[in-house]
Design a protein around this motif. Structure first.
Motif, PDB file in Angstrom:
ATOM      1  N   ASN A 243      22.123 -27.672 -38.537  1.00 39.82           N
ATOM      2  CA  ASN A 243      22.501 -26.446 -37.840  1.00 39.82           C
ATOM      3  C   ASN A 243      22.216 -26.514 -36.348  1.00 39.82           C
ATOM      4  O   ASN A 243      23.010 -26.049 -35.534  1.00 39.82           O
ATOM      5  CB  ASN A 243      21.797 -25.244 -38.473  1.00 39.82           C
TER       6      ASN A 243
ATOM      7  N   ALA B 211      17.793 -16.268 -50.823  1.00 37.80           N
ATOM      8  CA  ALA B 211      18.515 -15.621 -49.729  1.00 37.80           C
ATOM      9  C   ALA B 211      20.024 -15.772 -49.880  1.00 37.80           C
ATOM     10  O   ALA B 211      20.788 -14.850 -49.580  1.00 37.80           O
ATOM     11  CB  ALA B 211      18.066 -16.208 -48.391  1.00 37.80           C
ATOM     12  N   GLY B 212      20.471 -16.913 -50.367  1.00 34.74           N
ATOM     13  CA  GLY B 212      21.896 -17.151 -50.506  1.00 34.74           C
ATOM     14  C   GLY B 212      22.572 -16.294 -51.551  1.00 34.74           C
ATOM     15  O   GLY B 212      23.803 -16.198 -51.593  1.00 34.74           O
TER      16      GLY B 212
ATOM     17  N   TRP C 246      23.627 -10.768 -47.032  1.00 33.49           N
ATOM     18  CA  TRP C 246      23.778 -12.001 -46.256  1.00 33.49           C
ATOM     19  C   TRP C 246      25.082 -12.703 -46.587  1.00 33.49           C
ATOM     20  O   TRP C 246      25.739 -13.257 -45.697  1.00 33.49           O
ATOM     21  CB  TRP C 246      22.597 -12.936 -46.501  1.00 33.49           C
ATOM     22  N   SER C 247      25.494 -12.679 -47.854  1.00 29.68           N
ATOM     23  CA  SER C 247      26.740 -13.356 -48.209  1.00 29.68           C
ATOM     24  C   SER C 247      27.948 -12.610 -47.650  1.00 29.68           C
ATOM     25  O   SER C 247      28.897 -13.229 -47.151  1.00 29.68           O
ATOM     26  CB  SER C 247      26.857 -13.501 -49.731  1.00 29.68           C
TER      27      SER C 247
ATOM     28  N   HIS D 242      28.487 -13.444 -44.127  1.00 33.90           N
ATOM     29  CA  HIS D 242      28.687 -14.883 -43.880  1.00 33.90           C
ATOM     30  C   HIS D 242      27.527 -15.477 -43.093  1.00 33.90           C
ATOM     31  O   HIS D 242      27.709 -16.304 -42.196  1.00 33.90           O
ATOM     32  CB  HIS D 242      30.014 -15.117 -43.134  1.00 33.90           C
ATOM     33  N   MET D 243      26.319 -15.036 -43.436  1.00 35.12           N
ATOM     34  CA  MET D 243      25.133 -15.527 -42.739  1.00 35.12           C
ATOM     35  C   MET D 243      24.540 -16.780 -43.376  1.00 35.12           C
ATOM     36  O   MET D 243      23.617 -17.384 -42.846  1.00 35.12           O
ATOM     37  CB  MET D 243      24.071 -14.431 -42.672  1.00 35.12           C
ATOM     38  N   LEU D 244      25.064 -17.182 -44.537  1.00 38.10           N
ATOM     39  CA  LEU D 244      24.555 -18.394 -45.179  1.00 38.10           C
ATOM     40  C   LEU D 244      25.660 -19.014 -46.037  1.00 38.10           C
ATOM     41  O   LEU D 244      25.489 -19.254 -47.226  1.00 38.10           O
ATOM     42  CB  LEU D 244      23.318 -18.073 -46.019  1.00 38.10           C
ATOM     43  N   ASP D 245      26.799 -19.257 -45.413  1.00 37.84           N
ATOM     44  CA  ASP D 245      27.929 -19.832 -46.124  1.00 37.84           C
ATOM     45  C   ASP D 245      27.687 -21.315 -46.408  1.00 37.84           C
ATOM     46  O   ASP D 245      26.964 -22.003 -45.671  1.00 37.84           O
ATOM     47  CB  ASP D 245      29.208 -19.711 -45.284  1.00 37.84           C
TER      48      ASP D 245
ATOM     49  N   TYR E 132      26.498 -28.096 -47.436  1.00 40.69           N
ATOM     50  CA  TYR E 132      25.248 -27.618 -46.848  1.00 40.69           C
ATOM     51  C   TYR E 132      25.423 -26.171 -46.426  1.00 40.69           C
ATOM     52  O   TYR E 132      26.544 -25.681 -46.278  1.00 40.69           O
ATOM     53  CB  TYR E 132      24.828 -28.490 -45.656  1.00 40.69           C
ATOM     54  N   ARG E 133      24.303 -25.487 -46.246  1.00 42.08           N
ATOM     55  CA  ARG E 133      24.349 -24.077 -45.881  1.00 42.08           C
ATOM     56  C   ARG E 133      24.340 -23.937 -44.361  1.00 42.08           C
ATOM     57  O   ARG E 133      23.479 -24.484 -43.675  1.00 42.08           O
ATOM     58  CB  ARG E 133      23.172 -23.314 -46.490  1.00 42.08           C
TER      59      ARG E 133
ATOM     60  N   ILE F  91      23.816 -21.580 -41.219  1.00 42.14           N
ATOM     61  CA  ILE F  91      23.207 -20.325 -40.773  1.00 42.14           C
ATOM     62  C   ILE F  91      24.196 -19.650 -39.839  1.00 42.14           C
ATOM     63  O   ILE F  91      24.594 -20.210 -38.820  1.00 42.14           O
ATOM     64  CB  ILE F  91      21.878 -20.585 -40.044  1.00 42.14           C
TER      65      ILE F  91
END
Length: 404
Positions: free
Chosen positions: A71, A328-329, A334-335, A338-341, A351-352, A354
């Motif tokens: 990230n 969190a995912g 958050w989903s 789109h804070m942890l797509d 991969y996630r 942020i």
């Protein structure tokens, strides 16, 4: 070449056309440059042949890219240069001469040794916004001290706050100084770019971490010491009171924070004990927060987290369930934001990502470019500024091998 993914609205990003040289390592500088890249800047990360240490932290495979680097280095291109060789240093100077912004966390002694101070660079590129961010002010005796996050938490009073609350000189369990100072770099650089529009000149921007964290800590904690002579102690009472913590519910934990006298009256009426408020007048309410927190904690286990959410929403009482970061995912908030797509890196696989928390109506920017492999853009970037195949070959011949 690293596959790119465009998640923007299609509008021109805010910093389109701005070139940033990321000559920084670890978290603070790379985080600032990641944000600038998210906002549309062309960020070129100059790395040593060994690469930024974050590339090797928390890797999925022995030769993969570390979790933080995935990230921190998105929306960047990676150029490997050995600044200790004449050819590598000259290539860095050539790149910097094309840049709008340079961000570095090298200590002053190293910058002088390499000939990369603001004075060294400004004559060739007078429009350069040059940001050096290190532990302590360059005009102090501590200018060249080694400074990691924990040292800055100690120096700025953050550890003192933890000691006052817990009785132990704990560090806050996050790289707080790195991230606060990274955000400070971003607004300082943007201010200098805005100033350049008016004057036509760049300038040197210094972000000393100790000073930044000192100012950050004292916003609310200077307290009575804001007056001369002092009108009271340092410290923000609400934060330092015993019991200032999330409360247990029937099935979990949550922040349930009656913030006003009216909030507290509603709370105790809801749990069937309105008489508790006889001990708290509107005038004395904020002077007896420890006692209030203790009383609240006796009754929060009587209801489920979901029941408290409904009640607090209806009565405008600050509320949030305590989120377990392992899950969190899976959280809708958050989903949906789109804070942890999950995206797919061409080398690392899924991969996630942020998310960028800032929403701009013309497009907040997304992942246009995944974290590059170490040095994968060296030839293409230097070719853009006129390096010939022969010059590139000579540069590579002068550079030592890179570790995996």
């Amino acid at each position: 070449m690293t596959t790119t993914t465009d998640t923007s609205s299609g509008a021109t990003p805010a910093l389109d056309g701005i070139r940033v040289i990321d000559l920084a390592t670890v978290i603070m500088g790379p985080y600032a440059c990641q944000i600038l890249g998210d906002l549309g800047a062309d960020v070129i990360k100059i790395e040593s042949p060994a690469g930024d240490v974050m590339r090797r932290l928390h890797r999925r495979t022995p030769d993969g890219i570390g979790a933080l680097a995935l990230n921190l280095n998105r929306n960047k291109r990676s150029v490997v240069l050995d600044l200790k060789t004449p050819a590598g240093r000259q290539a860095a100077l050539d790149l910097i001469s094309t840049a709008d912004v340079l961000v570095t966390n090298m200590r002053p002694r190293a910058l002088r040794k390499l000939g990369l101070t603001y004075q060294d660079l400004a004559e060739a590129n007078p429009r350069l916004v040059y940001c050096n961010a290190q532990g302590f002010r360059t005009d102090s005796k501590a200018a060249d001290y080694a400074a990691y996050d924990e040292a800055l938490q100690a120096a700025s009073g953050m550890v003192d706050l933890m000691n006052r609350v817990t009785g132990r000189p704990y560090y806050v369990p996050t790289t707080l100084a790195d991230k606060v100072c990274g955000l400070t770099i971003v607004y300082a650089v943007l201010a200098a770019l805005l100033g350049r529009q008016r004057t036509g000149r760049g300038q040197r921007v210094e972000v000393p971490m100790a000073d930044t964290m000192f100012a950050f800590t004292l916003v609310e904690h200077l307290g009575g010491r804001a007056f001369e002579p002092p009108a009271g102690p340092v410290g923000f009472p609400r934060s330092l009171e015993p019991g200032h913590e999330a409360f247990s519910t029937k099935d979990g934990q949550a922040c349930i924070l009656p913030y006003t006298h009216g909030n507290a009256a509603d709370f105790f009426a809801f749990v069937g004990h309105p008489e508790v408020m006889e001990r708290f007048t509107p005038e004395s309410f904020r002077d007896r927060l420890g006692e209030l927190y203790e009383a609240i904690g006796r009754y929060t286990p009587l209801r489920t987290t979901a029941e408290w959410e409904v009640f607090c929403s209806e009565h405008s009482i600050p509320f949030a369930p305590v989120m377990n970061l392992d899950h969190a995912g899976e959280h809708d908030y958050w989903s949906e934001g789109h804070m942890l797509d999950v995206q797919r890196h061409p080398h690392e696989g899924p991969y996630r990502v942020i998310g960028n928390p800032v929403r701009l109506s013309d497009g907040s920017g997304g992942v246009r470019r995944h974290c590059p492999e170490l040095g994968e853009d060296t030839d293409s970037v230097l070719s853009e500024i006129g390096y010939t195949p022969e010059q590139l070959a000579a540069l590579h011949a002068d550079a030592p091998g890179r570790p995996g």
